[in-house]
Design a protein around this motif. Structure first.
Motif, PDB file in Angstrom:
ATOM      1  N   ALA A  73       0.829  -1.201   0.000  1.00  0.00           N
ATOM      2  CA  ALA A  73       0.000   0.000   0.000  1.00  0.00           C
ATOM      3  C   ALA A  73       0.868   1.258   0.000  1.00  0.00           C
ATOM      4  N   HIS A  74       1.969   1.233   0.762  1.00  0.00           N
ATOM      5  CA  HIS A  74       2.889   2.380   0.811  1.00  0.00           C
ATOM      6  C   HIS A  74       3.509   2.625  -0.560  1.00  0.00           C
ATOM      7  N   LEU A  75       3.900   1.553  -1.247  1.00  0.00           N
ATOM      8  CA  LEU A  75       4.504   1.704  -2.572  1.00  0.00           C
ATOM      9  C   LEU A  75       3.506   2.286  -3.577  1.00  0.00           C
ATOM     10  N   ARG A  76       2.248   1.936  -3.430  1.00  0.00           N
ATOM     11  CA  ARG A  76       1.237   2.507  -4.333  1.00  0.00           C
ATOM     12  C   ARG A  76       1.044   4.001  -4.068  1.00  0.00           C
ATOM     13  N   LEU A  77       1.167   4.407  -2.807  1.00  0.00           N
ATOM     14  CA  LEU A  77       1.106   5.843  -2.503  1.00  0.00           C
ATOM     15  C   LEU A  77       2.302   6.568  -3.115  1.00  0.00           C
ATOM     16  N   LEU A  78       3.478   5.943  -3.062  1.00  0.00           N
ATOM     17  CA  LEU A  78       4.652   6.542  -3.686  1.00  0.00           C
ATOM     18  C   LEU A  78       4.470   6.633  -5.197  1.00  0.00           C
ATOM     19  N   ALA A  79       3.832   5.611  -5.785  1.00  0.00           N
ATOM     20  CA  ALA A  79       3.562   5.649  -7.227  1.00  0.00           C
ATOM     21  C   ALA A  79       2.643   6.812  -7.576  1.00  0.00           C
ATOM     22  N   ARG A  80       1.633   7.047  -6.753  1.00  0.00           N
ATOM     23  CA  ARG A  80       0.714   8.158  -6.995  1.00  0.00           C
ATOM     24  C   ARG A  80       1.445   9.497  -6.909  1.00  0.00           C
ATOM     25  N   SER A  81       2.338   9.623  -5.911  1.00  0.00           N
ATOM     26  CA  SER A  81       3.106  10.867  -5.782  1.00  0.00           C
ATOM     27  C   SER A  81       4.017  11.070  -6.982  1.00  0.00           C
ATOM     28  N   ALA A  82       4.623   9.962  -7.466  1.00  0.00           N
ATOM     29  CA  ALA A  82       5.497  10.070  -8.637  1.00  0.00           C
ATOM     30  C   ALA A  82       4.704  10.512  -9.865  1.00  0.00           C
ATOM     31  N   ASP A 105       1.974  12.324  -9.835  1.00  0.00           N
ATOM     32  CA  ASP A 105       1.591  13.722  -9.638  1.00  0.00           C
ATOM     33  C   ASP A 105       2.722  14.678 -10.023  1.00  0.00           C
ATOM     34  N   ARG A 106       3.972  14.242  -9.830  1.00  0.00           N
ATOM     35  CA  ARG A 106       5.091  15.129 -10.181  1.00  0.00           C
ATOM     36  C   ARG A 106       5.616  14.851 -11.585  1.00  0.00           C
ATOM     37  N   GLY A 107       4.910  13.977 -12.328  1.00  0.00           N
ATOM     38  CA  GLY A 107       5.245  13.734 -13.720  1.00  0.00           C
ATOM     39  C   GLY A 107       6.320  12.709 -13.965  1.00  0.00           C
ATOM     40  N   ASP A 108       6.681  11.916 -12.952  1.00  0.00           N
ATOM     41  CA  ASP A 108       7.723  10.897 -13.102  1.00  0.00           C
ATOM     42  C   ASP A 108       7.055   9.545 -13.335  1.00  0.00           C
ATOM     43  N   ASP A 109       6.624   9.297 -14.563  1.00  0.00           N
ATOM     44  CA  ASP A 109       5.910   8.064 -14.871  1.00  0.00           C
ATOM     45  C   ASP A 109       6.799   6.829 -14.758  1.00  0.00           C
ATOM     46  N   GLY A 110       8.091   6.995 -15.006  1.00  0.00           N
ATOM     47  CA  GLY A 110       8.998   5.856 -14.883  1.00  0.00           C
ATOM     48  C   GLY A 110       9.078   5.356 -13.456  1.00  0.00           C
ATOM     49  N   ALA A 111       9.231   6.283 -12.488  1.00  0.00           N
ATOM     50  CA  ALA A 111       9.285   5.896 -11.081  1.00  0.00           C
ATOM     51  C   ALA A 111       7.958   5.294 -10.642  1.00  0.00           C
ATOM     52  N   ALA A 112       6.855   5.880 -11.113  1.00  0.00           N
ATOM     53  CA  ALA A 112       5.538   5.349 -10.756  1.00  0.00           C
ATOM     54  C   ALA A 112       5.404   3.903 -11.211  1.00  0.00           C
ATOM     55  N   ALA A 113       5.879   3.600 -12.406  1.00  0.00           N
ATOM     56  CA  ALA A 113       5.790   2.229 -12.921  1.00  0.00           C
ATOM     57  C   ALA A 113       6.623   1.274 -12.076  1.00  0.00           C
ATOM     58  N   GLU A 114       7.794   1.726 -11.608  1.00  0.00           N
ATOM     59  CA  GLU A 114       8.643   0.864 -10.781  1.00  0.00           C
ATOM     60  C   GLU A 114       7.985   0.577  -9.435  1.00  0.00           C
ATOM     61  N   TYR A 115       7.403   1.612  -8.828  1.00  0.00           N
ATOM     62  CA  TYR A 115       6.723   1.407  -7.546  1.00  0.00           C
ATOM     63  C   TYR A 115       5.547   0.439  -7.710  1.00  0.00           C
ATOM     64  N   LEU A 116       4.771   0.622  -8.770  1.00  0.00           N
ATOM     65  CA  LEU A 116       3.622  -0.261  -8.988  1.00  0.00           C
ATOM     66  C   LEU A 116       4.065  -1.692  -9.261  1.00  0.00           C
ATOM     67  N   ALA A 117       5.161  -1.859  -9.984  1.00  0.00           N
ATOM     68  CA  ALA A 117       5.666  -3.205 -10.244  1.00  0.00           C
ATOM     69  C   ALA A 117       6.100  -3.883  -8.954  1.00  0.00           C
ATOM     70  N   ALA A 118       6.756  -3.132  -8.067  1.00  0.00           N
ATOM     71  CA  ALA A 118       7.180  -3.693  -6.781  1.00  0.00           C
ATOM     72  C   ALA A 118       5.969  -4.056  -5.923  1.00  0.00           C
ATOM     73  N   ALA A 119       4.960  -3.194  -5.914  1.00  0.00           N
ATOM     74  CA  ALA A 119       3.740  -3.497  -5.161  1.00  0.00           C
ATOM     75  C   ALA A 119       3.070  -4.747  -5.708  1.00  0.00           C
ATOM     76  N   GLY A 120       3.077  -4.901  -7.048  1.00  0.00           N
ATOM     77  CA  GLY A 120       2.496  -6.083  -7.652  1.00  0.00           C
ATOM     78  C   GLY A 120       3.222  -7.349  -7.250  1.00  0.00           C
ATOM     79  N   ARG A 121       4.553  -7.276  -7.138  1.00  0.00           N
ATOM     80  CA  ARG A 121       5.304  -8.451  -6.689  1.00  0.00           C
ATOM     81  C   ARG A 121       4.919  -8.834  -5.260  1.00  0.00           C
TER      82      ARG A 121
END
Length: 366
Positions: free
Chosen positions: A81-90, A92-108
């Protein structure tokens, strides 16, 4: 305790700090020394608890909120859940690459029981804490005056959620130590407390022994609290979990008296009234001792110790109970989910739901 073979002793102690660190008050230290006199014994308080942490760029591991999981999977779910919040913040600041990494880690974490995971240069892990209570001739130690507590307006009112976690934001530094005075003495005592052979399963004892060598240092987290009842001269906890403040533990006990006891014992209206009055007294007087219907309850203080080694705080042990798999873990042998509607609740279940709803409504009206 097995000595470490590492020549560098720096990891044998740990430093605990907060984002906005406050010095220990004189009252807190005085009370801690008094507790050693009046409650001289320390006992394990059930099983360990688990939380999540991330490594800080400047060193140390910062704990995430809600360090209260009763199994490692609870902490993994919180970390996802924390990683998904970090993905949302990424995002919001336009960093889609970081958001994808956070979501991938949360999925694992949704699929695999991982106790450590890296996202780019960031490291996250599940952290384990052992729980203890102090015991004296009159029973377990109650809350101290210096323990942070919810305001009087909180008790018995509002929703059923707990207060903020006092461990959130604390940083464990493996190479430094600032826990002095009574806290430092207690830390040393608890580090020497191992699960005794013959009192627990063999693998639990063996893991306890190995942890003393691999993680010989440790830090104390802020205390938590639980309700306990004296039965036949012995004290037993009312639940396996603990609360962030004494007020939260009182709220949990009040809920038990208003909902669980009437439901479990099938009390009459008159018998329920006895427990409701006791719960009202708990809300109004903010007491840590309560007698009702020949029963005796106490709010109990629970210490938490995180073991620390050269690589940081200890994670889950192989012998730690972890009964629930990740939410999306797939068992090929499991049948497909049944899409049929759930059965109607029976009379006993409906009674429980009615009692709980009555208590929820009561609190929201205060």
């Amino acid at each position: 305790m097995n000595p470490s073979t590492d020549d560098d002793p720096s990891h044998r102690t740990g430093r605990l700090t907060a984002a906005e660190e406050e010095p220990l008050t004189a009252l807190a230290d005085i009370e801690a020394w008094k507790a050693r006199k009046h409650y001289p014994s320390t006992l394990f308080a059930g099983g360990p608890v688990f939380g999540a942490a991330h490594e800080r760029p400047d060193g140390g591991w910062e704990l995430h909120p809600y360090f209260a999981g009763l199994a490692p999977q609870d902490a993994r779910d919180g970390l996802a859940a924390h990683l998904r919040l970090l993905a949302r913040s990424a995002t919001d600041r336009g960093d889609d690459g970081a958001a994808a990494e956070y979501l991938a880690a949360a999925g694992r974490l949704d699929r695999e029981p991982l106790d450590a995971i890296r996202v780019g240069a960031e490291r996250f892990r599940v952290v384990r804490a052992e729980r203890f209570i102090r015991m004296g001739p009159d029973g377990p130690e109650p809350p101290r005056r210096s323990d942070p507590d919810a305001g009087a307006g909180h008790r018995g009112s509002g929703d059923l959620h707990a207060s903020d976690d006092p461990a959130a934001g604390l940083v464990i530094h493996p190479a430094e130590a600032t826990q002095d005075g009574a806290a430092g003495v207690l830390r040393v005592e608890l580090l020497a407390a191992l699960r005794k052979k013959g009192t627990v399963p063999r693998e639990v004892h063996e893991d306890s022994r190995l942890a003393a060598g691999s993680h010989p240092g440790g830090v104390l987290l802020p205390a938590t609290f639980m309700a306990a009842e004296r039965e036949g001269g012995r004290w037993r906890p009312h639940s396996t979990g603990t609360a962030a403040t004494p007020g939260d533990a009182r709220d949990g006990l009040a809920l038990h008296l208003r909902v669980m006891v009437p439901w479990q014992q099938d009390l009459t209206v008159a018998e329920r009234e006895v427990y409701k009055r006791a719960a009202d007294r708990l809300d109004e007087q903010h007491c840590d001792e309560l007698a009702v219907a020949g029963r005796h309850f106490r709010i109990v203080r629970v210490e938490r110790l995180v073991r620390v080694g050269p690589e940081g705080p200890e994670g889950p042990r192989p012998s730690d109970a972890d009964p629930v798999p990740p939410p999306l873990a797939h068992d090929p042998a499991a049948p497909d989910e049944d899409d049929s509607p759930p059965p109607e609740p029976d009379e006993r279940t409906r009674r429980f739901l009615a009692l709980f709803e009555e208590e929820r409504t009561r609190r929201t009206r205060l």
